[in-house]
Scaffold this motif. Structure first.
Motif, PDB file in Angstrom:
ATOM      1  N   PRO A  74      29.568 -49.165 -30.874  1.00 55.23           N
ATOM      2  CA  PRO A  74      30.391 -48.067 -31.412  1.00 55.23           C
ATOM      3  C   PRO A  74      30.268 -46.819 -30.556  1.00 55.23           C
ATOM      4  O   PRO A  74      29.316 -46.658 -29.771  1.00 55.23           O
ATOM      5  CB  PRO A  74      29.801 -47.850 -32.817  1.00 55.23           C
ATOM      6  CG  PRO A  74      28.398 -48.329 -32.711  1.00 55.23           C
ATOM      7  CD  PRO A  74      28.413 -49.471 -31.720  1.00 55.23           C
ATOM      8  N   PHE A  75      31.207 -45.958 -30.721  1.00 56.64           N
ATOM      9  CA  PHE A  75      31.201 -44.701 -29.974  1.00 56.64           C
ATOM     10  C   PHE A  75      30.144 -43.759 -30.562  1.00 56.64           C
ATOM     11  O   PHE A  75      29.953 -43.677 -31.781  1.00 56.64           O
ATOM     12  CB  PHE A  75      32.575 -44.044 -30.035  1.00 56.64           C
ATOM     13  CG  PHE A  75      33.626 -44.814 -29.279  1.00 56.64           C
ATOM     14  CD1 PHE A  75      33.891 -44.520 -27.950  1.00 56.64           C
ATOM     15  CD2 PHE A  75      34.321 -45.847 -29.890  1.00 56.64           C
ATOM     16  CE1 PHE A  75      34.856 -45.236 -27.245  1.00 56.64           C
ATOM     17  CE2 PHE A  75      35.284 -46.563 -29.192  1.00 56.64           C
ATOM     18  CZ  PHE A  75      35.542 -46.262 -27.865  1.00 56.64           C
ATOM     19  N   GLY A  76      29.469 -43.041 -29.664  1.00 62.45           N
ATOM     20  CA  GLY A  76      28.396 -42.169 -30.090  1.00 62.45           C
ATOM     21  C   GLY A  76      28.895 -40.874 -30.745  1.00 62.45           C
ATOM     22  O   GLY A  76      30.046 -40.473 -30.588  1.00 62.45           O
ATOM     23  N   SER A  77      27.969 -40.238 -31.454  1.00 61.89           N
ATOM     24  CA  SER A  77      28.284 -38.982 -32.141  1.00 61.89           C
ATOM     25  C   SER A  77      27.701 -37.811 -31.366  1.00 61.89           C
ATOM     26  O   SER A  77      26.552 -37.881 -30.883  1.00 61.89           O
ATOM     27  CB  SER A  77      27.714 -38.990 -33.569  1.00 61.89           C
ATOM     28  OG  SER A  77      28.000 -37.776 -34.225  1.00 61.89           O
ATOM     29  N   TYR A  78      28.449 -36.772 -31.262  1.00 58.95           N
ATOM     30  CA  TYR A  78      28.045 -35.614 -30.465  1.00 58.95           C
ATOM     31  C   TYR A  78      27.156 -34.703 -31.305  1.00 58.95           C
ATOM     32  O   TYR A  78      27.319 -34.574 -32.534  1.00 58.95           O
ATOM     33  CB  TYR A  78      29.292 -34.854 -30.005  1.00 58.95           C
ATOM     34  CG  TYR A  78      29.005 -33.574 -29.247  1.00 58.95           C
ATOM     35  CD1 TYR A  78      28.615 -33.607 -27.924  1.00 58.95           C
ATOM     36  CD2 TYR A  78      29.140 -32.339 -29.885  1.00 58.95           C
ATOM     37  CE1 TYR A  78      28.356 -32.425 -27.243  1.00 58.95           C
ATOM     38  CE2 TYR A  78      28.880 -31.166 -29.206  1.00 58.95           C
ATOM     39  CZ  TYR A  78      28.483 -31.204 -27.895  1.00 58.95           C
ATOM     40  OH  TYR A  78      28.233 -30.051 -27.211  1.00 58.95           O
TER      41      TYR A  78
END
Length: 745
Positions: free
Chosen positions: A48-52
């Motif tokens: 999954p795409f990471g969280s900033y």
């Protein structure tokens, strides 16, 4: 894998839109099937795409050391994810945006945690740490550019002749899947900002594209503007609901926060900047703001919540940076109102402008700051030139109201009576730049303690909670405007942190007035009256009598002199003698004296006989022997008086008078009346014995033993027979006489 018959260089030779495009795929079993271009099949990424995470540890403070390294690692991962999305073909990109939630969440999270454009940390390349921060800022700039490119790609319907989306499908994809929303646009505006013209052009392009693709965003935008009224109310409740655990659910005082109100100030600052930036990007929102009466809400928030917030922050931490942020909030809100007023002035809506300014007059704090930064005189003159139909007295009323508010506003900053000033804690050069850029006058001081009766409010609190100490109550009352708010905060256990940790049994020791007196005069006394208006040592003209020796000045020296003092009696005597002195003047010319009071003169002719005659009658009534001849004589005399009165009246009416006399001279009337009285009662008025009439003599008769005449016996019998009807004192005759003269009893 793709079918070999399909060319990888041209996946869409027929140039079909994304909604109609399908790709032929052959599986491992050799069976071909057609997969739509927009399908979950193209989401092949397992990770999954990471969280900033935010670069700032707190407002205007960048992370350092290990926290900065952690952010750098996370930011690099986010950059790779965004570069991956941009490298995808159109159908794969849209498939990830629609079917992969983490892809869109990464973009939204970055915009929510992005650094606001109006607050960037200053970095100098002087040390290794500063170089790390400079690199972090560079990496953040790359991330922001990637996010902006992703949003622009979402707004782009046609990327090439073979990669395009129909307008209907494009609009549905953006709006139905929440790929772009109004909050996302707000966050994007705050992240990009209007510091440079190209940034404004970029934001304008994005807003125009979104509103053109889906007109429903226009309605959402109006609803978002309407949310500001609820935001103002929420912030006001948070400020009033102060407590140890933060203001209105805010973070407690720990970590990087300086006061429990920092989150409220940041929220207000973000609202102010966002609203002003929206007006620059979408000027047509001015009409929506007018319909929602948002300017009035801003004025009320400015007048009620901002001063309270300023005071509470100053009480907790006079050197908090949130005080400066609050000044920026004020500046931005004034700019929003200025944009609205300028739009109305340009559009020629003079009536709406005058009504708006009149409604804002009740918010004195807002009026003062706005008048100082944007004087209304120039605007009103322009308004009269463009709208000659506006009545001058309305314009004069508004201008005079704003000018009067400024003239009556005390100069100085809020809480100026407290020790120190918040401006003293700032750097001088930085504060000067802030004031020059803001050009906003400091807020007037809140309700000062000089106009309050603290002792009375302390008594009110003690009546409800007698177990508290007066020192603690006084400290609590300094934070609140009245005793009711203080009682409510104590009962709800919702006190500021420093007051919550204070001893509630704290004793109040009042200041010694001798210390103040000693500092002023240099003399220390030990008398309860020292320093008051009776003190002869400090007052040139004390409000008292200086007594020297026995007695008071001008008073009696002993008891005998005191008792012999008859000055009050003499004053009363002289006073009443003035009423007895009546000056009479003779008028030879015969004119009527207007100074004479003849109000009761007309009653003189109907009064009773003279006092001498009355005395004689009383003596006759009290004689040992009374006869009926007296009563008969009195009746005869009364009848004669009535006859004389009627005769005199007729004679007075018949008497010739001069044509110039309006009425007869009262002196002549009194003289004539006196003559009649003397003629009728002259012989008896001297006080001698009253001669007996024939009737009286007939009843009395001769002395006893000498015999009585026959007439005397007859008179006595008549008297004896009729005495019950006339009584001994002739009461009925007297009452009838009074009634005939108008003297009712």
């Amino acid at each position: 894998m793709l079918d070999n018959d399909s060319s990888n260089n041209n996946c869409n030779p027929q140039q079909l839109p994304l909604g109609k495009l399908k790709f032929a795929l052959s599986g491992q079993d050799g069976v071909k099937r057609h997969v739509p271009a927009l399908d979950e099949h193209w989401v092949r990424r397992e990770k999954p795409f990471g969280s900033y995470i935010c670069l700032m540890s707190s407002y205007c403070k960048l992370k350092t050391a290990a926290a900065l390294e952690e952010w750098t690692f996370t930011a690099n991962n986010c950059r790779q994810d965004m570069e991956f999305l941009l490298s995808l073909s159109q159908h794969e990109f849209w498939s990830y945006m629609v079917y992969e939630e983490s892809a869109m969440a990464a973009i939204v999270t970055f915009l929510q945690r992005a650094n606001p454009y109006y607050r960037q940390a200053d970095v100098s390349d002087n040390s290794a740490q500063d170089k790390e921060i400079a690199q972090a800022n560079k990496l953040y700039g790359q991330l922001l550019r990637l996010v902006v490119r992703l949003i622009l790609r979402l707004c782009t319907a046609k990327e090439s002749p073979s990669e395009w989306i129909s307008p209907q499908q494009h609009s549905s994809l953006l709006y139905s899947n929440y790929l772009i929303s109004v909050p996302l646009l707000f966050d994007l505006a705050i992240a990009v900002g209007d510091a440079e013209p190209r940034n404004v052009a970029l934001l304008t392009r994005i807003f125009d594209s979104v509103l053109r693709i889906q007109p429903e965003y226009q309605k959402d935008l109006k609803e978002a503007v309407a949310f500001y009224e609820s935001a103002f109310l929420s912030m006001q409740i948070q400020v009033e609901n102060e407590g140890c655990e933060g203001a209105g659910g805010g973070a407690p005082i720990e970590g990087d926060l300086e006061t429990p109100y920092d989150d409220v100030v940041l929220f207000a600052l973000d609202c102010a900047y966002t609203l002003r930036l929206l007006l620059h990007l979408r000027p047509e929102l001015v009409e929506t703001i007018e319909e929602l009466r948002l300017v009035q809400s801003i004025a009320n928030f400015y007048d009620l919540t901002v001063p309270m917030l300023y005071k509470n922050i100053y009480m907790v931490n006079p050197q908090a940076n949130s005080l400066r942020w609050l000044n920026e909030t004020r500046q931005q809100f004034l700019g929003v109102v200025r944009d609205v007023i300028s739009s109305q002035l340009t559009g020629g809506r003079g009536q709406q402008l005058v009504e708006l300014l009149q409604e804002c007059l009740s918010a004195q704090t807002f009026v003062v700051d706005y008048q100082r930064q944007y004087p209304l005189e120039h605007d009103m003159q322009t308004l009269l030139n463009r709208c000659p139909n506006i009545k001058n007295y309305k314009v004069d009323f508004v201008v005079s109201g704003y000018q009067k508010a400024v003239s009556s506003c005390p100069s100085g900053v809020m809480a100026e009576e407290l020790d120190g000033s918040p401006e003293e804690s700032f750097d001088a050069d930085e504060e000067e730049e802030e004031l020059q850029s803001a050009n906003v006058s400091p807020l007037p001081q809140a309700t000062s303690g000089s106009s309050r009766d603290i002792d009375l409010e302390v008594s009110a609190v003690l009546d409800v909670m007698p177990d508290l100490g007066m020192g603690f109550i006084r400290d609590v009352l300094t934070r609140y405007e009245n005793s009711e708010q203080a009682i409510a905060a104590i009962l709800d256990d919702n006190l500021p942190p420093d007051l919550a940790a204070m001893d509630r049994q704290k004793v109040y020791v009042p200041p010694d007035p001798q210390d103040k007196q000693q500092s002023q005069t240099g003399i220390r006394h030990y008398n309860v009256c020292d320093g008051d208006r009776y003190d002869v040592l400090t007052q040139d003209k004390p409000a008292c009598i200086i007594k020297q020796g026995k007695g008071l000045p001008g008073g009696p020296r002993n008891a005998e002199q005191l008792l012999d003092d008859k000055r009050d009696v003499k004053q009363l005597k002289e006073r009443y003698q003035q009423y007895a002195m009546v000056e009479e003047s003779n008028h030879d010319d015969g004119e009527y004296d207007d100074e004479y009071d003849d109000s009761y003169e007309a009653l003189n002719e109907g009064q009773a006989p003279p006092v001498s005659l009355l005395r004689a009658r009383m003596q006759a009534a009290s004689a040992p022997v009374a006869t009926s001849s007296h009563s008969a004589a009195y009746e005869t005399q009364d009848q004669e008086e009535d006859d004389d009165y009627s005769t005199d009246s007729k004679s007075d009416k018949a008497a010739p008078r001069g044509g110039a006399d309006f009425c007869e001279n009262p002196e002549v009337i009194r003289a004539r009346y006196q003559q009649r009285q003397m003629a009728k009662y002259g012989q008896r008025a001297g006080g001698g014995a009253v001669p007996q009439s024939s009737h009286t003599a007939g009843v009395t008769g001769a002395p006893k033993g000498q015999g009585q005449t026959q007439q005397t016996q007859r008179n006595r019998g008549h008297k004896e027979a009729n005495k019950s009807s006339r009584a001994n004192h002739n009461r009925k005759a007297g009452a009838a006489f009074k009634r005939s003269k108008g003297m009712m009893s």
